[in-house]
Write a protein that holds these residues in place. Structure first.
Motif, PDB file in Angstrom:
ATOM      1  N   THR A 230       0.841  -1.196   0.000  1.00  0.00           N
ATOM      2  CA  THR A 230       0.000   0.000   0.000  1.00  0.00           C
ATOM      3  C   THR A 230       0.879   1.249   0.000  1.00  0.00           C
ATOM      4  O   THR A 230       1.814   1.350   0.799  1.00  0.00           O
ATOM      5  N   PRO A 231       0.624   2.200  -0.892  1.00  0.00           N
ATOM      6  CA  PRO A 231       1.446   3.417  -0.923  1.00  0.00           C
ATOM      7  C   PRO A 231       1.157   4.320   0.267  1.00  0.00           C
ATOM      8  O   PRO A 231       0.160   4.147   0.977  1.00  0.00           O
ATOM      9  N   ALA A 232       2.022   5.291   0.464  1.00  0.00           N
ATOM     10  CA  ALA A 232       1.838   6.239   1.571  1.00  0.00           C
ATOM     11  C   ALA A 232       0.602   7.099   1.367  1.00  0.00           C
ATOM     12  O   ALA A 232      -0.025   7.547   2.331  1.00  0.00           O
ATOM     13  N   GLY A 233       0.235   7.345   0.122  1.00  0.00           N
ATOM     14  CA  GLY A 233      -0.934   8.171  -0.165  1.00  0.00           C
ATOM     15  C   GLY A 233      -1.531   7.809  -1.498  1.00  0.00           C
ATOM     16  O   GLY A 233      -1.031   6.929  -2.210  1.00  0.00           O
ATOM     17  N   GLY A 234      -2.587   8.510  -1.873  1.00  0.00           N
ATOM     18  CA  GLY A 234      -3.224   8.275  -3.162  1.00  0.00           C
ATOM     19  C   GLY A 234      -2.726   9.265  -4.192  1.00  0.00           C
ATOM     20  O   GLY A 234      -1.534   9.377  -4.439  1.00  0.00           O
ATOM     21  N   TRP A 235      -3.651  10.011  -4.763  1.00  0.00           N
ATOM     22  CA  TRP A 235      -3.315  10.972  -5.806  1.00  0.00           C
ATOM     23  C   TRP A 235      -2.545  12.147  -5.200  1.00  0.00           C
ATOM     24  O   TRP A 235      -3.057  12.874  -4.349  1.00  0.00           O
ATOM     25  N   THR A 236      -1.298  12.339  -5.616  1.00  0.00           N
ATOM     26  CA  THR A 236      -0.471  13.432  -5.106  1.00  0.00           C
ATOM     27  C   THR A 236      -0.013  14.374  -6.217  1.00  0.00           C
ATOM     28  O   THR A 236       0.662  15.363  -5.937  1.00  0.00           O
ATOM     29  N   ALA A 237      -0.362  14.070  -7.450  1.00  0.00           N
ATOM     30  CA  ALA A 237       0.088  14.877  -8.582  1.00  0.00           C
ATOM     31  C   ALA A 237      -0.737  16.154  -8.698  1.00  0.00           C
ATOM     32  O   ALA A 237      -1.853  16.250  -8.187  1.00  0.00           O
TER      33      ALA A 237
END
Length: 417
Positions: free
Chosen positions: A140-147
């Protein structure tokens, strides 16, 4: 009287039950996890054949795939259009959506496009059709959409998502999260290995040409760069830069794309510290003083540098000068891809040199329509003979909203070099 009151109560109770049921069904349909895959219906686009120059102005950042498609990312969608050199974004050739998960990053190799989602799910799509090739559960990544609005942070520099070729030639996807890293076969999504890690004291570096995955590990007393085998996850080498004790970082250089299949790294401590260059292989890194100066780029066995009014190409192992250009004025290197170094002038002309000879492959202004050249470059992507670049409004304000930050509603230029 009592009978009428009883019937009214029953009718009221039934009505409330119906309303609750309808509301529940509606809420489930809206909020329940969902996947919508819209496969391609038309013919696969032909390979692009445009001459050198600006070929497109886009609202979002493209990832070039197979020389035929452009793949994009949005908060909950991965989609594609074509042809690769289309002037504007067009109706999606295929599209894949998930809800409520968000896109974390997207990578591509050949005709395989893999999206990583905020719930850890990996979904591979076949570029020719847009159909799902495989699904897997990754870290699981640290967060979702960061762009930001263009999505460049998801497709040009996807966090924790790395591709490379293993020593046996297999394409391997390495996925890194705060608590686990894992390797997957790109062809079928089979998990090859997995390891628990402490992401608070580790920094991803990238994959290497020699088929390894590198991280800076500061969990122990003495920080070091760890190199793991791509296919097994086994720790191959733990290397400490000579003379460095604390506060240093390792920056990959000579990469095929962002932090992928890199040929070297530069160890540096502060902004005033040019650093030391190293070549990476199957063993411990080898000193490469030619890569020491900040801003020096690596393409294969050639170090490319723009400084003091000259652009030079040197043999990276010996430092021997292979070619020199002093007729280009004040330029800076904005990207390198195999065989090509892309330079930007003060007036935003793009010059592309052959990295082996220094011969000019193309030169043209990065301009389209009436936009002009009064902008600053943002994120840059280079691959398959293309260069894509974000244009930022001057003076650059990183903390401003997207309308102020980007030059126009279509801030991304796509050029054939």
């Amino acid at each position: 009287m009592g009978l009428a009151t009883g019937w009214r109560r029953i009718v009221t109770m039934v009505s409330v039950t119906v309303v609750v049921a309808v509301t529940a069904v509606t809420a489930y349909r809206v909020l329940a996890p969902a996947e919508v895959s819209t496969a391609a219906r038309g013919d696969y686009p032909d390979p692009a054949a445009s001459e050198a120059g600006v070929v497109g102005r886009l609202p979002v950042a493209p990832l070039l795939v197979d020389g035929r498609l452009r793949v994009y990312a949005a908060q909950r969608q991965v989609y594609a259009d074509g042809p690769a050199d289309g002037r504007h974004r067009s109706t999606p050739y295929w599209s894949y959506r998930r809800w409520p998960a968000q896109v974390s990053g997207v990578v591509a190799d050949g005709t395989r496009v893999v999206g990583r989602w905020s719930d850890g799910k990996l979904v591979a799509l076949e570029a020719r059709t847009g159909r799902v090739a495989w699904r897997a559960d990754g870290p699981t990544p640290a967060g979702g959409w960061t762009a930001r609005r263009t999505g460049a942070g998801a497709v040009w520099s996807p966090p924790g998502l790395f591709l490379a070729r293993a020593a046996d030639g297999r394409a391997v996807l390495v996925v890194s999260g705060p608590h686990r890293i894992a390797g997957f076969g790109l062809a079928d999504g089979r998990q090859l290995w997995s390891a628990e890690v402490d992401g608070d004291c580790r920094t991803d570096v990238g994959t290497t040409e020699a088929g390894q995955f590198a991280v800076v590990d500061r969990c122990a007393d003495a920080a070091a760069v760890e190199f793991r085998d791509l296919t097994t996850g086994v720790l191959v080498t733990r290397w400490q830069p000579p003379g460095r004790t604390a506060g240093w970082t390792a920056i990959p250089v000579g990469c095929a794309t962002h932090r992928v299949e890199c040929g070297g790294l530069r160890v540096t401590g502060s902004a005033d510290d040019g650093g030391e260059g190293w070549l990476v292989g199957t063993g411990a890194p080898v000193p490469a003083p030619t890569l020491d100066p900040a801003g020096t780029e690596l393409d294969g066995q050639r170090a490319i540098r723009a400084a003091d009014g000259a652009v030079t190409g040197r043999a990276v192992r010996t430092g021997e000068e292979l070619w020199r250009r002093t007729d280009l004025g004040s330029v800076r290197i904005v990207a390198v891809q195999p065989g090509r170094a892309h330079l930007l002038t003060e007036t935003n002309d793009l010059i592309t040199l052959d990295t082996g000879t220094g011969v000019e492959r193309s030169r043209f202004p990065l301009d389209v329509g009436s936009d002009g050249v009064g902008w600053a470059p943002g994120s840059v992507y280079a691959g398959d003979g293309y260069l894509a670049l974000e244009r930022l409004r001057e003076p650059v304000a990183p903390d401003a909203d997207d309308q102020r930050y980007f030059l126009t509603a279509e801030p991304v230029l796509l050029a054939v070099t």
